[in-house]
Design an enzyme around this catalytic site. Structure first.
Site, PDB file in Angstrom:
ATOM      1  N   LYS A 200       0.845  -1.202   0.000  1.00  0.00           N
ATOM      2  CA  LYS A 200       0.000   0.000   0.000  1.00  0.00           C
ATOM      3  C   LYS A 200       0.883   1.257   0.000  1.00  0.00           C
ATOM      4  O   LYS A 200       0.694   2.156  -0.794  1.00  0.00           O
ATOM      5  CB  LYS A 200      -0.908  -0.025   1.233  1.00  0.00           C
ATOM      6  CG  LYS A 200      -1.859   1.121   1.310  1.00  0.00           C
ATOM      7  CD  LYS A 200      -2.748   0.965   2.536  1.00  0.00           C
ATOM      8  CE  LYS A 200      -3.507   2.247   2.830  1.00  0.00           C
ATOM      9  NZ  LYS A 200      -4.283   2.163   4.050  1.00  0.00           N
ATOM     10  N   GLU A 346      -3.059  -6.280  15.679  1.00  0.00           N
ATOM     11  CA  GLU A 346      -2.648  -4.963  15.175  1.00  0.00           C
ATOM     12  C   GLU A 346      -3.792  -3.964  15.356  1.00  0.00           C
ATOM     13  O   GLU A 346      -3.575  -2.766  15.521  1.00  0.00           O
ATOM     14  CB  GLU A 346      -2.230  -5.070  13.699  1.00  0.00           C
ATOM     15  CG  GLU A 346      -1.445  -3.874  13.222  1.00  0.00           C
ATOM     16  CD  GLU A 346      -0.719  -4.110  11.904  1.00  0.00           C
ATOM     17  OE1 GLU A 346       0.387  -4.682  11.914  1.00  0.00           O
ATOM     18  OE2 GLU A 346      -1.263  -3.739  10.846  1.00  0.00           O
ATOM     19  N   HIS A 377      -3.500 -32.778  19.620  1.00  0.00           N
ATOM     20  CA  HIS A 377      -2.302 -33.557  19.971  1.00  0.00           C
ATOM     21  C   HIS A 377      -1.114 -32.652  20.283  1.00  0.00           C
ATOM     22  O   HIS A 377       0.006 -33.135  20.419  1.00  0.00           O
ATOM     23  CB  HIS A 377      -1.967 -34.523  18.837  1.00  0.00           C
ATOM     24  CG  HIS A 377      -3.026 -35.564  18.649  1.00  0.00           C
ATOM     25  ND1 HIS A 377      -3.010 -36.763  19.320  1.00  0.00           N
ATOM     26  CD2 HIS A 377      -4.165 -35.544  17.912  1.00  0.00           C
ATOM     27  CE1 HIS A 377      -4.086 -37.464  18.976  1.00  0.00           C
ATOM     28  NE2 HIS A 377      -4.807 -36.740  18.129  1.00  0.00           N
ATOM     29  N   LYS A 488      10.329  -0.288  13.502  1.00  0.00           N
ATOM     30  CA  LYS A 488      10.802  -0.043  12.129  1.00  0.00           C
ATOM     31  C   LYS A 488      11.905   1.013  12.125  1.00  0.00           C
ATOM     32  O   LYS A 488      12.941   0.855  11.483  1.00  0.00           O
ATOM     33  CB  LYS A 488       9.645   0.467  11.253  1.00  0.00           C
ATOM     34  CG  LYS A 488       8.622  -0.579  10.865  1.00  0.00           C
ATOM     35  CD  LYS A 488       7.625   0.062   9.899  1.00  0.00           C
ATOM     36  CE  LYS A 488       6.379  -0.773   9.754  1.00  0.00           C
ATOM     37  NZ  LYS A 488       5.337  -0.128   8.971  1.00  0.00           N
TER      38      LYS A 488
HETATM   39  O1  LIG Z   1       1.286  -2.690   2.362  1.00  0.00           O
HETATM   40  P1  LIG Z   1       2.434  -2.052   3.061  1.00  0.00           P
HETATM   41  O2  LIG Z   1       2.371  -0.560   3.014  1.00  0.00           O
HETATM   42  O3  LIG Z   1       3.744  -2.563   2.520  1.00  0.00           O
HETATM   43  O4  LIG Z   1       2.374  -2.419   4.589  1.00  0.00           O
HETATM   44  C1  LIG Z   1       2.472  -3.760   5.019  1.00  0.00           C
HETATM   45  C2  LIG Z   1       2.019  -3.944   6.436  1.00  0.00           C
HETATM   46  O5  LIG Z   1       2.837  -3.213   7.324  1.00  0.00           O
HETATM   47  C3  LIG Z   1       2.073  -2.687   8.389  1.00  0.00           C
HETATM   48  O6  LIG Z   1       2.042  -1.304   8.247  1.00  0.00           O
HETATM   49  C4  LIG Z   1       2.644  -3.046   9.724  1.00  0.00           C
HETATM   50  O7  LIG Z   1       3.997  -2.896   9.779  1.00  0.00           O
HETATM   51  C5  LIG Z   1       0.708  -3.314   8.225  1.00  0.00           C
HETATM   52  O8  LIG Z   1      -0.301  -2.588   8.768  1.00  0.00           O
HETATM   53  C6  LIG Z   1       0.624  -3.497   6.763  1.00  0.00           C
HETATM   54  O9  LIG Z   1      -0.331  -4.453   6.454  1.00  0.00           O
END
Ligand SMILES: O=P(O)(O)OC[C@H]1O[C@](O)(CO)[C@@H](O)[C@@H]1O
Length: 522
Positions: A200, A346, A377, A488
């Site tokens: 994204k 999350e 199991h 991060k």
């Molecule tokens: O699709 P992107 O922007 O690479 O983000 C990947 C994932 O990283 C996160 O931001 C968490 O680190 C998630 O919410 C998201 O799904």
């Protein structure tokens, strides 16, 4: 109507629940069943091909009434409408939350329709083999490169619907682990592989690193020119995608009103669509939409996501259960727990409420689990006789897909038997304490007709809405994830120190020691 911001512990219902809890905490479910012949008929929800039996919970009818009062007092209905109406309920990111709009075929946004059309056209060309790679060969393998929401949902659904799958081999690369990347590369040929880079933000370290490694491997074996036939991206950051070398025609859309962990319904699910075909993908979406309608319209006492959320708040905040388990009785749902862990933890792993105040009650539970009967199991000993109370969701299917009746009967027998044994207990503590089962261990059982794209869509949407309801009741923002940022940032600083071998740049002595130790092994 803005999102309500009510501290649940200040409500009258919460206070009543506290008093009610101290009166009922010790009640044994076996007694409740014995005393009330109508218990199951009042503690079940039947809807379409779903049957939810929540009678095996440590609740009385009064508990359920009080929990429903709580839902009213925190203005759950207003919150649901605020979400569906596209209000910016994700306030800390100033975004609407509209993953439900991705599957609303009755009133679909034009850009969503266009995105689905693009997915359909593209996947059909790949599946029908009209789409050719740079040497004129059809595509045989798809590699999805993404992480978190850009990976867990697509991988889970692709595996869950493998019965409906075509000939394409689908691989997933997520971890920034070069060894794993190379293991995948070993299995594929550049001539016949399509890479889908899903991010994204298109800034995620793992995805960018993996995509760059794969791109370099590809260019070395094929050419820079061939990239356009073998790399597509799903992102809302077109600028960064183009900079990476993927052209506009090869970008599938993603919108800021869709959260990553709720995005498998968009082009983030392109690998699913290629793997099962557009028709099945659409059925998945339509199933989810049916659940959306159920959630929006059913009264709370008959509303599966609402009832499940209320029960989880009960265990989390009154019984103080730290964890909950999910046990699907089908191997198809092997990755469902991994997927839900991100969706749940999350979303609801927060310690600050919607007013910005520190929270004094419990929020997101730790979710874990595995498929039955394997789980029986592995960790069921602890569920039956451990010191911890772990509420479980058992998810079972009436029919198997290959008609293996004997196996299916055994799967279901085990599933039902476990819920009963957890509830009932057995033995006499005075006779043999090691073989004594106290019982009174709660579970929900969700019985679904069979694993289909539609039923899976309903199931995923059920949990998505459950998460939202939990968030509303607990007065937290479920759709942001600031908690993942610090790690991060620290990793970026640490990487600079590792790459440049600058031990002195590391502040913490423990971390410094680790880096020194790493260097000793050179
Ligand atoms: O699709 P992107 O922007 O690479 O983000 C990947 C994932 O990283 C996160 O931001 C968490 O680190 C998630 O919410 C998201 O799904």
């Amino acid at each position: 109507m803005p999102l309500p911001k009510i501290n649940p512990t200040t409500t009258a219902a919460w206070k009543k629940l506290e008093a009610h809890f101290s009166e009922t905490e010790q009640l044994h479910m076996a007694t409740l069943f014995a005393e009330d012949a109508s218990r199951v008929s009042k503690m079940k929800i039947e809807w379409e091909d779903f049957y939810l039996d929540f009678s095996k919970n440590r609740v009385t009818h009064e508990t359920m009434e009080l929990l429903l009062e709580l839902a009213e007092e925190v203005q759950l209905k207003t919150a649901i409408e605020a979400q569906y109406n596209g209000e910016h309920i994700n306030e800390t990111e100033d975004r609407a939350v509209l993953h439900t709009a991705l599957r609303d075929f009755d009133s679909m946004k034009p850009e969503v329709k266009k995105g689905l059309q693009q997915m359909q056209d593209f996947s059909e060309k790949i599946i029908s083999t009209t789409y050719k790679g740079y040497t004129g060969k059809p595509i045989t393998d798809i590699v999805n490169i993404g992480i978190g929401g850009s990976h867990l949902g697509p991988e889970m659904v692709t595996e869950a619907l493998s019965f409906y799958k075509n000939e394409l081999n689908v691989h997933y690369i997520s971890n920034v682990d070069g060894d794993h990347v190379h293991e995948v590369l070993k299995k594929i040929s550049p001539e016949t592989t399509l890479f889908i880079v899903v991010s994204k933000s298109f800034t995620t370290q793992e995805t960018r690193t993996n995509a760059t490694t794969v791109r370099n491997w590809f260019v070395e074996k094929a050419s820079e020119k061939a990239i356009s036939k073998h790399f597509v991206a799903v992102s809302s950051n077109h600028k960064a995608v183009k900079k990476f070398g993927i052209t506009t025609e090869n970008i599938f859309p993603m919108w800021d009103w869709v959260g990553g962990r709720f995005s498998l319904w968009s082009a983030v699910g392109l690998s699913i669509c290629c793997s099962i075909g557009y028709k099945h993908f659409e059925d998945l979406l339509k199933g989810a939409h049916k659940m959306d309608t159920h959630f929006r319209t059913a009264q709370f006492s008959e509303n599966m996501p609402v009832v499940l959320a209320l029960l989880s708040v009960w265990y989390n905040n009154f019984f103080k259960c730290q964890t909950a388990a999910i046990i699907p009785y089908t191997q198809y749902l092997k990755k469902f727990v991994d997927y839900l862990q991100q969706a749940v933890m999350e979303s609801n792993g927060k310690c600050v409420d919607r007013n910005g105040d520190l929270i004094s009650y419990e929020t997101g539970m730790i979710l874990w689990g595995n498929t039955g009967t394997n789980a029986q199991h592995a960790f069921f000993q602890l569920l039956h006789q451990g010191t911890k109370l772990v509420p479980c969701d058992f998810i079972a299917f009436r029919e198997s897909l290959y008609g293996a009746t004997d196996h299916q009967n055994k799967l279901l027998a085990n599933c039902f038997a476990q819920t009963e044994a957890l509830l009932q207990g057995s033995g006499d503590e005075a006779v043999d304490s090691h073989k004594y089962f106290k019982g009174n261990r709660p579970s929900n059982t969700l019985l679904i007709h069979k694993v289909t794209p539609e039923s899976l869509g309903k199931l995923i949407a059920l949990y998505e809405h459950k998460i939202f309801v939990q968030g509303v009741i607990l007065n937290i923002f479920s759709y942001d994830q600031w908690g993942v940022e610090l790690g991060k940032r620290t990793a970026i600083e640490t990487l600079a120190a590792i790459a440049n071998n600058e031990v002195s740049a590391i502040k913490n002595v423990s971390t410094k020691g680790l880096l020194q130790k790493k260097n000793e092994f050179r």
